[in-house]
Each structure stands twice: as structure tokens, then as C-alpha cells.
Design a protein around this motif. Sequence first.
Motif, PDB file in Angstrom:
ATOM      1  N   PHE A 143      -2.565   6.512   4.555  1.00 10.94           N
ATOM      2  CA  PHE A 143      -2.345   5.964   3.224  1.00 10.94           C
ATOM      3  C   PHE A 143      -2.841   6.934   2.162  1.00 10.94           C
ATOM      4  O   PHE A 143      -3.569   7.891   2.461  1.00 10.94           O
ATOM      5  N   ASP A 144      -2.440   6.696   0.912  1.00 10.29           N
ATOM      6  CA  ASP A 144      -2.771   7.656  -0.148  1.00 10.29           C
ATOM      7  C   ASP A 144      -4.258   7.716  -0.452  1.00 10.29           C
ATOM      8  O   ASP A 144      -4.737   8.674  -1.064  1.00 10.29           O
ATOM      9  N   ASP A 145      -5.040   6.681  -0.006  1.00 14.49           N
ATOM     10  CA  ASP A 145      -6.498   6.722  -0.214  1.00 14.49           C
ATOM     11  C   ASP A 145      -7.233   7.385   0.943  1.00 14.49           C
ATOM     12  O   ASP A 145      -8.463   7.417   0.980  1.00 14.49           O
ATOM     13  N   GLY A 146      -6.469   7.927   1.928  1.00 12.15           N
ATOM     14  CA  GLY A 146      -7.070   8.643   3.040  1.00 12.15           C
ATOM     15  C   GLY A 146      -7.207   7.830   4.316  1.00 12.15           C
ATOM     16  O   GLY A 146      -7.453   8.388   5.390  1.00 12.15           O
ATOM     17  N   ARG A 151       0.843  -1.202   0.000  1.00 13.60           N
ATOM     18  CA  ARG A 151       0.000   0.000   0.000  1.00 13.60           C
ATOM     19  C   ARG A 151       0.876   1.250   0.000  1.00 13.60           C
ATOM     20  O   ARG A 151       1.900   1.327   0.691  1.00 13.60           O
ATOM     21  N   LYS A 152       0.447   2.274  -0.754  1.00 10.06           N
ATOM     22  CA  LYS A 152       1.191   3.521  -0.848  1.00 10.06           C
ATOM     23  C   LYS A 152       0.852   4.419   0.335  1.00 10.06           C
ATOM     24  O   LYS A 152      -0.313   4.524   0.735  1.00 10.06           O
ATOM     25  N   ILE A 153       1.890   5.102   0.875  1.00  5.42           N
ATOM     26  CA  ILE A 153       1.755   5.900   2.092  1.00  5.42           C
ATOM     27  C   ILE A 153       1.905   7.386   1.762  1.00  5.42           C
ATOM     28  O   ILE A 153       2.808   7.784   1.019  1.00  5.42           O
TER      29      ILE A 153
END
Length: 701
Positions: free
Chosen positions: A372-375, A311-313
Motif C-alpha cells: 500500500f502507499d503507506d508502506g 486503500r491506495k496501492i
Amino acid sequence: MNYKLILIFLFILTAHLVTAQDNKYFWFFEKGFAESDILYKPQEYIGQEKNFDNLIISAPLETKIQSPTNGTISFFQYSYLNSLNSSVVYERMPTNYKTDSLYFAEQSINDVKFISLLIAIKTDDGKVVHIRGLRPTKSFKTGDKIKIGDIIGKVGYFYSKINKPTICFSVSENGKPIDPMSPFGLKSGFVGNNRVKNVTFLSKEEANTDFDVFISALKEIMPDIYDFISESEFERFIISAKEELSTQVHIRDFERIIINSINLIRDSHLYLLSPRYSNKDSFTTPISIGWLNDSLIVTRTSPLYLKYYKRKIAEVDGISADSLKKIIKTYINPTDGYVVSNPEFVLLTYGYLKYCQYKQDGSSNYSLNIKFDDGEVKYFEGVKISPNSCVPLLPSWKEYALINRYQKNYLIDSLDKQTAYIGLSTFDLNEVETDAIENFIREISKKQTPNLIIDLRNNSGGDVKVLSKLFSFIAQEPFYHESYSKVNKKGEYEFFKYCTNYNNDATLLFPDYHKIHNRDGFYKYNKDEIQPDKATNYKGRVYVLTNENSFSASTNFAGLVKKYRRGVVVGRETGSTYHQLKAVKFADLKLPNSNIDVRIPMVKTVFDTIVNDAFPWGRGVLPDYDVNISLKELSFENGDSVLNYTKKLISETKYILEQKDKNSETFLNTDNYLKYTISIVALLLIVVLIVIFRKRFSTIK
């Protein structure tokens, strides 16, 4: 029955057994131990020289010497002491002292009487015992096994300031001297370097004193500290750092300032020997995070958090990914010069742990609050662990970490009829190991095996003599291993008074270095051309594997392969710089108030002075065939990525020509070059003839 006699006998037997158990080492002479044998103990003076860690023993000339312990021969050569801390080692193989002494009388400027044999024995528990002052009774190879009580030589003369037959005994562990008397059950005045007080805070005065000692010692001892940073930039940093020392300083913050100073120098051989700051409790994280292709991602997790893998942070503890990267770069160990591969590897794999250790809030409990990049925001609580334990993270990177990590220092194998393999985890190979590799190369040469892979991944370096010997087995032309070496002084370093491995009496550390007009420092130039080995010489294709953890001698070896066009380099940029290294001798500096230990390199070795696109300044050896690091490679998802790619290159017969086309450079073999030259000359002649013909034709008209 006389019970008193029985009790006395049992008492004597028990005392003997206890003594035998305590005295791990045998005494050197067949007659046994005598107090009168000891001439000097640790901390005593020989003239004006302090004897720090040696047990010096006298005996009649040519008394036979027994090995005090079981172990393996790791050094067996003649040497001459200039001082207790400085010696000259001779290349001549010790065989017969009378014959050898005649040779030294013709060749050496030193007093032949005090040229003696030095034997080092690596014991089964990892210590190394050093015995000087011997004369040989037989020849040993490094790697030979030796048993306690074996005859290893005869008593000679140890040091010119002691004009009587003596031998010198010392012991080291992990490169540090330890008490040479306790193994024999003797009381000693030895003072070790481990007796340090625990420091939590430094006063303003203490912090400033330690920082001044560090900076001044660095400038005095380390050659050319401004190779990768300007002097003005470094001085600005010093002023800024001193401002941080205006009040009481926590040891954690002071250590960070020292680390930042080291990072600016950009030399991996300048480093803290052991961090002074640590927490009482040990923690770790339940996930691993790192940067891959400029993105901060989850690289591994405990089984509980597998859904977050990859997962992107966006943020960690409210710090943006980009800002966090800048913070962590100030904490990680320095790289060499402008090497890119190693810092990128650290940022991907374990750099975040430095952030956890040095958190600004002082908590250092390894908890991470991640956005994370999705909030999504998730708090990952640090896990308390016991010493020498860990939290298993998935996927495992064990197989990647074990590349070139064998029970031995090397691995030789035939992958198939077309390809042989040599894996080297180090160049610190003894003669037995080197002989085994030589025999393997000789064998594949006879078989005419067309391809040889030499794996230098995760190779930390080692002995340059071994490096040169191994390269001579594949070299096709004479070569030079290095250009010159430089030191700041030949001796009498002022800041040795703060060093644990030298003292102010070490006045002739570099007697063979000389001043050069209009240049600072002292120099020793290498004029020895090394020839290819005639008896063992492999002529097939060579593929050298490197990665970000290929340091020192492994960088040099890969550089020789590339410089002399003896093969191709596959993988990633080496972790050390190609053009130079500072890794021959070191001064171990102990700062007086913080007790922080810093290792400072004393010798700069320059391997090459030519800078071009193939060898850019300040970089490691760049691969001819790149393999970008990935999570798949770390997890061995598809096996050994670099080795598999190399096998593919071999199967497609891709080698030097393809590599050089890829670099957009024109490299032709000798035949093609000759044809090319003839064509150009012919074309020029035609042009000249046309011009002459036109002029004559115009004149006729």
C-alpha cells in the motif's frame, strides 16, 4: 389370464413411452414420420454444396405443417436462398401465398417459385428451430406463442437446386448449429463444432501455421483492419510476434499473442469465441482492485478485509501500479476505436482478474501480494472455489449490474406526471414487445407528458430495424440510419475452409454489393430516408441514458438523438464507436492446431461521415451531460446516480440550450437565429451607407 399377452402389452407400452420421451419434437405431418420423407441429412451433398446442419424433408405440395415444438415466434418472413449459406429476406408481410407471389412476380428478380416463408421458433429451453420452404396459412407476429402440433404453414419449395416440394429444418443453440435429427430420435451424420482436442503446447511449426492462418484470414475477411492502426505498425507487430513463436509455445502464451493482435485492431466485434486456456482448479481473489482517477485502489473486499476498502496501492507482486496497468491493458478485451469509457470501466472493475489469469509465473492462483502507499505489505491468498460459485465481496455491485436487466427485454413506466420512462436492455425486440412500447409512447403523447427518459445503459445492441422504428416514434424530421456498407469480397473467401459456419461453396454472400471505381472492396449505399411515424409521435423532451456498456444499436440510437437534436444524452460515452461498426455478418474461424475460435466481422457499416467536436473520429457517442463513474455509483450508495441526475436536470428544466452552452458552442433556436441574422444584415447595411455617405461628402467638398 394370458400373462404372455400382458407382458407383450407392457413391453409395447414401455417402448412407446420411452420413444415418446426421447422424441422431444413432433414430426411435421399429420400422417406421422416416414423414413422416405427425408431427402437430405446433415453432411450430405446437394450437387457440389455440402449440407452441414439441415434436415431437408420432402412432401406433396401444400401439405399442412405442424409445429414440432412449443415456443415463441421469433422470425416470420419470406426469403430466397442464393446458396445454402446465403439468403435474401423480403420485407413483405406473409399473408396469402397467391397474392404475395403475384407481388413477387412484379418486384423480384428471383424465381418466385422458390421464394418461401421462413419461420423461427424460440423454444422454452432457449434453442431456436428454423423451418424454411413454407407457404403461409395465417400471419404470425414475432412474440406470438405457439404450441406443439399447431399448423404453421404448408409445404412449398425450399431451394432452387431442389426442384421438388421440400421444407428445411435446422436447430441452433447460443447461435451455434446443433443436430437437427436427434430431437426426433433419428440417427444423424451431424458433426458438431465442439469436438476439440485439449492442447497444452504447440510446436514451432503448429504455432506458426495457426498464426499465419489467423492473420491471413483476418486480412481477407475483415474490411479495413487499418482503421485505427497503420499497416506498417501492424506488420511490425506481426514480425515481433513471429519471433516469439521460434520455439515450442504454451497454449496460454499463444492465446495471448492472438489477443494482442485483436487488441491492435481495436474492434470489439473481433474476439475469441471461447478462451481455450483455463485452469483445472477455479480460484478467485478475496479483494477487488482497480484504477479510479489514475489511482490503484481496493474497490471491494470480502468481509474479512473490510479495513482495506478504498486503500491506495503502490505495488502488486512487486509491479508498480503504472506498470501493472500497462500489462493488464494487453489482456483485456478490445474496445472499439478510441473509445475511453469502456476500458476505464474494465480497469476499475475486473481488469485485474485478467492479470491473475495470465500471471507470468504460470501460477494463476489469484493470490496478490500488495504494497500500500503507506508502506504496509499484505499477502491476500487466492481462494479456491467450486464451479458456479463465488466469494461475496462488499459493497455489492448487484444493483448496478442489474440496471436494465428485467424479466422482459424492456420496462415502461410513468415516474410521475411529468416524466415517462422506457428501459431497453436490447433492441432485439419482437413485434409484440415493440407494439407494447409503441402503445406506451402513444399514450404519453396523448397525455402530453413533457419528459421521456430512454434508458440504454447496459444495452448490448440488436436489430437496426427495431432501432429505426423506435426512433421514428420520437423523430421530428426524416432521418437516415446509415450511409453505406462495405465488404472485401462478394463471396469465394479462401479462408472459409477454416470456418465452422461457412464453407467454400458460399459464393454469393453479398450479391447486392457493387464495385466502385478506384476503391477497394464492394459497397452498398443506403438511400432510404426514414419518415417520422405519423400515428405515434412523441414531441416532448427526450433524455437518453448511456454508459460504457451501451453497445452497437444503442450507440446508433443515441447518435441519432444527438445528430438530429432530438434530445440530450446523459451519463457516459457509449462503448461502441459512433461513425461505424462491423457487426452484421461474422466468420467463425477455427485455428487448425490450437483449436482457438475467433469471430471475424465481415461487413463494415458506416453510419455517418461527418467528424466534428460533437462527434470526434473513433469515439463513442459523447454525453451532453457527463456523470463520472464512482464507487458510490457502483454500490448504489445514493441510489441510481445517473437516473437521479437526469431527474434533477428535468426539475431544473435543463435541456438542449444549456447543454450546448456548456460545450462552448453557439446554438440558437429558429426565432433567435432569424433575429440574429437580421441584426447582422442591418449592421452591414448601416456600415455600407456610412461609407457611401462619406465618399459623396468628400466629393462635394
